[in-house]
Motif scaffolding. Structure first.
Motif, PDB file in Angstrom:
ATOM      1  N   VAL A  86       0.902  -1.062  -0.062  1.00  9.87           N
ATOM      2  CA  VAL A  86      -0.080   0.041  -0.108  1.00  9.87           C
ATOM      3  C   VAL A  86       0.844   1.246  -0.038  1.00  9.87           C
ATOM      4  N   VAL A  87       0.832   1.892  -1.077  1.00 13.37           N
ATOM      5  CA  VAL A  87       1.593   3.196  -1.192  1.00 13.37           C
ATOM      6  C   VAL A  87       0.822   4.536  -1.042  1.00 13.37           C
ATOM      7  N   GLY A  88       1.067   5.501  -0.138  1.00 11.42           N
ATOM      8  CA  GLY A  88       0.515   6.699  -0.301  1.00 11.42           C
ATOM      9  C   GLY A  88      -1.120   6.657   0.063  1.00 11.42           C
ATOM     10  N   SER A  89      -1.462   5.746   0.870  1.00  8.41           N
ATOM     11  CA  SER A  89      -2.702   5.610   1.393  1.00  8.41           C
ATOM     12  C   SER A  89      -2.998   5.111   2.627  1.00  8.41           C
ATOM     13  N   GLY A  90      -3.819   5.716   3.558  1.00  9.27           N
ATOM     14  CA  GLY A  90      -4.093   5.318   4.581  1.00  9.27           C
ATOM     15  C   GLY A  90      -5.132   4.263   4.881  1.00  9.27           C
ATOM     16  N   LEU A  91      -5.725   3.743   3.647  1.00  7.88           N
ATOM     17  CA  LEU A  91      -6.746   2.857   3.727  1.00  7.88           C
ATOM     18  C   LEU A  91      -7.945   3.081   4.611  1.00  7.88           C
ATOM     19  N   GLY A  92      -8.398   4.552   4.048  1.00  8.28           N
ATOM     20  CA  GLY A  92      -9.521   5.097   4.831  1.00  8.28           C
ATOM     21  C   GLY A  92     -10.742   4.532   4.288  1.00  8.28           C
ATOM     22  N   GLU A  93     -11.911   5.245   4.553  1.00 10.08           N
ATOM     23  CA  GLU A  93     -13.286   4.567   4.396  1.00 10.08           C
ATOM     24  C   GLU A  93     -13.429   4.290   2.902  1.00 10.08           C
ATOM     25  N   LEU A  94     -13.268   5.238   1.821  1.00  9.43           N
ATOM     26  CA  LEU A  94     -13.631   4.923   0.596  1.00  9.43           C
ATOM     27  C   LEU A  94     -12.266   3.826  -0.051  1.00  9.43           C
ATOM     28  N   SER A  95     -11.148   4.010   0.623  1.00 15.49           N
ATOM     29  CA  SER A  95     -10.079   3.020  -0.196  1.00 15.49           C
ATOM     30  C   SER A  95     -10.356   1.735   0.510  1.00 15.49           C
ATOM     31  N   SER A  96     -10.993   1.443   1.444  1.00 17.53           N
ATOM     32  CA  SER A  96     -11.153   0.138   2.046  1.00 17.53           C
ATOM     33  C   SER A  96     -12.618  -0.445   1.945  1.00 17.53           C
ATOM     34  N   ASN A  97     -13.170   0.052   0.920  1.00 19.01           N
ATOM     35  CA  ASN A  97     -14.449  -0.121   0.689  1.00 19.01           C
ATOM     36  C   ASN A  97     -15.571  -0.201   1.726  1.00 19.01           C
ATOM     37  N   TYR A  98     -15.443   0.852   2.284  1.00 22.39           N
ATOM     38  CA  TYR A  98     -16.245   1.279   3.590  1.00 22.39           C
ATOM     39  C   TYR A  98     -15.837   0.308   4.649  1.00 22.39           C
ATOM     40  N   HIS A  99     -14.570   0.144   4.894  1.00 20.75           N
ATOM     41  CA  HIS A  99     -13.765  -0.576   6.063  1.00 20.75           C
ATOM     42  C   HIS A  99     -14.304  -1.948   6.116  1.00 20.75           C
ATOM     43  N   THR A 100     -14.717  -2.540   4.943  1.00 17.26           N
ATOM     44  CA  THR A 100     -14.965  -4.078   4.771  1.00 17.26           C
ATOM     45  C   THR A 100     -13.893  -4.701   4.405  1.00 17.26           C
ATOM     46  N   PHE A 101     -12.895  -4.071   3.896  1.00 20.99           N
ATOM     47  CA  PHE A 101     -11.743  -4.792   3.392  1.00 20.99           C
ATOM     48  C   PHE A 101     -10.828  -5.407   4.624  1.00 20.99           C
ATOM     49  N   ALA A 102     -10.377  -6.739   4.367  1.00 25.00           N
ATOM     50  CA  ALA A 102      -9.834  -7.392   5.519  1.00 25.00           C
ATOM     51  C   ALA A 102      -8.656  -8.206   4.937  1.00 25.00           C
ATOM     52  N   PRO A 103      -7.734  -7.868   4.613  1.00 15.79           N
ATOM     53  CA  PRO A 103      -6.259  -8.255   4.036  1.00 15.79           C
ATOM     54  C   PRO A 103      -5.839  -9.537   4.860  1.00 15.79           C
ATOM     55  N   ARG A 104      -5.823 -10.702   4.181  1.00 12.41           N
ATOM     56  CA  ARG A 104      -5.331 -11.906   4.683  1.00 12.41           C
ATOM     57  C   ARG A 104      -3.676 -11.991   4.868  1.00 12.41           C
ATOM     58  N   GLY A 105      -3.234 -11.391   3.777  1.00  9.68           N
ATOM     59  CA  GLY A 105      -1.932 -11.585   3.847  1.00  9.68           C
ATOM     60  C   GLY A 105      -1.090 -10.295   4.558  1.00  9.68           C
ATOM     61  N   ARG A 106       0.278 -10.368   4.223  1.00  6.49           N
ATOM     62  CA  ARG A 106       1.174  -9.523   4.854  1.00  6.49           C
ATOM     63  C   ARG A 106       1.066  -8.172   3.983  1.00  6.49           C
ATOM     64  N   VAL A 107       0.989  -7.256   5.041  1.00  2.92           N
ATOM     65  CA  VAL A 107       0.708  -5.940   4.370  1.00  2.92           C
ATOM     66  C   VAL A 107       2.005  -4.883   4.530  1.00  2.92           C
ATOM     67  N   ILE A 108       2.433  -4.517   3.462  1.00  6.34           N
ATOM     68  CA  ILE A 108       3.468  -3.482   3.607  1.00  6.34           C
ATOM     69  C   ILE A 108       2.934  -1.839   3.197  1.00  6.34           C
ATOM     70  N   GLN A 109       3.225  -0.940   3.999  1.00  8.81           N
ATOM     71  CA  GLN A 109       2.438   0.264   3.937  1.00  8.81           C
ATOM     72  C   GLN A 109       3.672   1.487   4.003  1.00  8.81           C
ATOM     73  N   ILE A 110       3.739   2.227   2.838  1.00 10.14           N
ATOM     74  CA  ILE A 110       4.443   3.284   2.710  1.00 10.14           C
ATOM     75  C   ILE A 110       3.671   4.420   2.784  1.00 10.14           C
ATOM     76  N   GLU A 111       4.127   5.270   3.725  1.00 14.01           N
ATOM     77  CA  GLU A 111       3.143   6.322   4.047  1.00 14.01           C
ATOM     78  C   GLU A 111       3.742   7.515   4.574  1.00 14.01           C
ATOM     79  N   ALA A 112       3.766   8.812   4.164  1.00 12.90           N
ATOM     80  CA  ALA A 112       4.605   9.917   4.729  1.00 12.90           C
ATOM     81  C   ALA A 112       3.928  10.600   5.828  1.00 12.90           C
ATOM     82  N   ASP A 113       2.604  10.371   5.976  1.00 11.06           N
ATOM     83  CA  ASP A 113       1.857  10.880   7.250  1.00 11.06           C
ATOM     84  C   ASP A 113       2.101   9.852   8.273  1.00 11.06           C
ATOM     85  N   ALA A 114       2.841  10.087   9.287  1.00 14.47           N
ATOM     86  CA  ALA A 114       3.122   9.103  10.218  1.00 14.47           C
ATOM     87  C   ALA A 114       1.743   8.446  11.109  1.00 14.47           C
TER      88      ALA A 114
END
Length: 557
Positions: free
Chosen positions: A297-325
């Motif tokens: 995941v690059v440059g996204s906080g996986l907020g409401e719209l990006s997570s299909n209204y928080h229904t998204f539940a990844p089963r694998g390993r997530v790598i998140q690159i984000e400038a906003d700590a």
């Protein structure tokens, strides 16, 4: 011992002479515009007010271009778009109290979208500061407090000598990843007071690089190299850091499918064999991403719209690159890499070994076909026709700016490539004033604005701005007689809608009263009418009476 940087700090004879003999008739306002010019600004947006007149008078003595809008919030939206288009800081000059507060919704959008807006507002005279009630016009108990929850940083000035440093610090903050709006506050008497300080010349406000930690990118590269089903979610951070090329290089190196968020549209080629496009509100896409064993995941906080209204539940390993700590792992556990997207993607592309997966394009095509079949089954021919007509009418490379309206909700998922919208904060009235800011930023291309009739009423006053500056903006107003999205939401939730129906003007006649050519169109003539307006110089309005529907959501499974 003499160092090179010591020599740079020693003024030349000419610099010394100029510093000792500054021109007469300058005040604190001149220090503001001189600092902006020294930092590289060429254009400022805003709206004058009593306490800010020192700044606005100083514009007369500067080379800065001033673009004045009719409402502060719209001026903020214009500055936001200028920052998005240029990647440069967009100065926004405001007055105290009501003028300042009117900009807050625009600054919230700039914060959500990481647009570098430098808002400089006036204050009551210094004697009136400190929490008392002195009876000054526009006075607030603590004006800064209204901005602290919205902007990246707040900078206060109390003497003329503080002006250049405060503005330079704010400029650096605005451009340091993640980009965002900042607030500088200067009292009226400081702006008006004569000054004998030297003219401000070049200022250094180089933003700090947000570099990824190498041990983290090493782990991320190892995870991606060993993944069986890697996938990438590209957010707005990729666009803001101009990292689309780096993203494509990495995706192609490891054969990873890429989906772009609504804020990240344009980060990856729409028709690329690895492109999942932007169908984030579709369960087929969500299922595909959940099935990834490594998700970058690059440059996204996986907020409401990006997570299909928080229904998204990844089963694998997530790598998140984000400038906003604050967004790192805020919604999902991950290997969090606090870094600018461009620098992190470059590090990964240089580190990860090549990985080949001949099945990836077919798996991507299967998802897109399933999405297409679902949409086609909903009898939404009109909506798809309208969006297709708009796309065909817009010249290649021309930017588009979308208000919160049903057609924009369609465009988030279905528009092929880059677009700009107010989906970060979700306020109404963004499309048209933002398009004006974009036209100021790049006058070589026509700009499209899209609004509903409800959102259009927020921006009508800016028809005067468009005409005054003769900006090449075509404004499409889809008139469905009210707040169409809210009408759908309320009907679905309560069986009927309340407070969504609007009495509205004749938009064609209204535009023409501002001296702006306008036409009423239909779905059948939309493409030609839009294309004609976009090809002609100056502002135009195209009104489409149409009742559009949203596609059915699939985040419920």
């Amino acid at each position: 011992m003499t160092h090179d940087h010591d020599l740079e700090l020693t003024p030349t004879a000419a610099q010394t002479e100029a510093a000792l003999n500054p021109p007469a008739g300058r005040n604190g306002g001149d220090l503001v515009v001189e600092t902006l010019h020294g930092l590289g600004a060429s254009t400022v947006f805003g709206l004058p007010g009593q306490h800010a007149l020192g700044m606005f008078d100083a514009l007369r003595r500067s080379d800065l271009r001033y673009v004045g809008l009719r409402i502060e919030n719209n001026a903020g939206f214009a500055a936001d778009a200028y920052g998005r288009i240029t990647g440069e800081v967009a100065p926004l000059l405001l007055s105290t109290g009501p003028g300042a507060l009117m900009s807050l919704a625009a600054l919230q959008e700039a914060a959500a979208a990481s647009a570098p807006v430098l808002a400089i507002g006036s204050q009551v005279p210094v004697a009136g500061l400190g929490g008392g009630r002195h009876g000054y016009l526009h006075e607030l108990r603590d004006q800064q407090a209204s901005f602290r929850d919205v902007v990246k940083s707040v900078h206060t000035v109390r003497t003329a000598s503080q002006i250049p440093s405060a503005i330079a610090a704010a400029w650096e903050s605005a451009l340091t990843a993640p980009h965002g709006p900042v607030w500088v506050e200067i009292p009226q008497d400081v702006l008006l007071a004569p000054t004998t300080l030297p003219v401000v010349t070049a200022m250094d406000a180089t933003p700090r690089d947000l570099v990824p930690r190498p041990e983290l990118t090493a782990v991320a590269a190892d995870l991606l190299a060993k993944a069986e089903r890697p996938a990438i979610i590209a957010g707005g951070g990729v666009v803001r850091s101009d990292a689309a090329g780096k993203l494509r290089a990495l995706a192609e190196r490891i054969d990873a499918p890429v989906v772009t968020t609504f804020g990240g549209k344009g980060a990856f080629p729409w028709e690329h064999p690895l492109s999942l496009q932007s169908w984030l509100e579709d369960r087929h896409t969500t299922d595909f991403l959940e099935d990834a064993d490594v998700l970058l995941v690059v440059g996204s906080g996986l907020g409401e719209l990006s997570s299909n209204y928080h229904t998204f539940a990844p089963r694998g390993r997530v790598i998140q690159i984000e400038a906003d700590a604050g967004k790192l792992e805020s919604n999902h556990p991950a290997l969090g890499i606090h870094a600018d997207a461009r620098l992190a993607l470059q590090a990964l592309a240089e580190t990860v070994p090549e990985r080949t997966d001949a099945t990836a394009p077919a798996r991507v095509a299967a998802v897109l076909n399933a999405v297409r079949e679902r949409i086609d089954a909903q009898e939404l021919t009109l909506e798809q026709q309208v969006l297709r007509s708009v796309r065909e009418a817009l010249p290649a490379g021309s930017p588009s700016f979308w208000d919160m309206t049903i057609l924009a909700y369609w465009a988030w998922s279905a528009w092929p490539g880059a677009m700009h919208s107010a989906q970060g904060a979700g306020g109404l009235g963004y499309g048209f004033p933002a398009a004006l800011g974009a036209a100021v930023a790049d006058p070589t291309r026509p700009v499209l604005a899209v609004s509903g009739d409800g959102g259009a009423l927020y921006s009508i006053a800016e028809l005067a701005t468009a005409r005054q500056h003769d900006l090449d903006v075509t404004w499409l107003i889809v008139d469905d007689g009210g707040y169409g999205i809210l009408r759908e939401y309320m009907t679905d939730a309560f069986g009927q809608a309340t407070a969504t129906e609007l009495s509205r003007p004749d938009y064609v006649a209204l535009a023409e009263s501002f001296g702006v050519p306008a036409v009423r169109t239909s779905p059948g003539t939309l493409r030609d009418d839009l294309a004609k307006a976009l090809s002609a110089p100056g502002p135009h309005v195209v009104v489409l009476p149409a009742l559009l529907r949203m596609f059915a959501p699939t985040h419920l499974g």
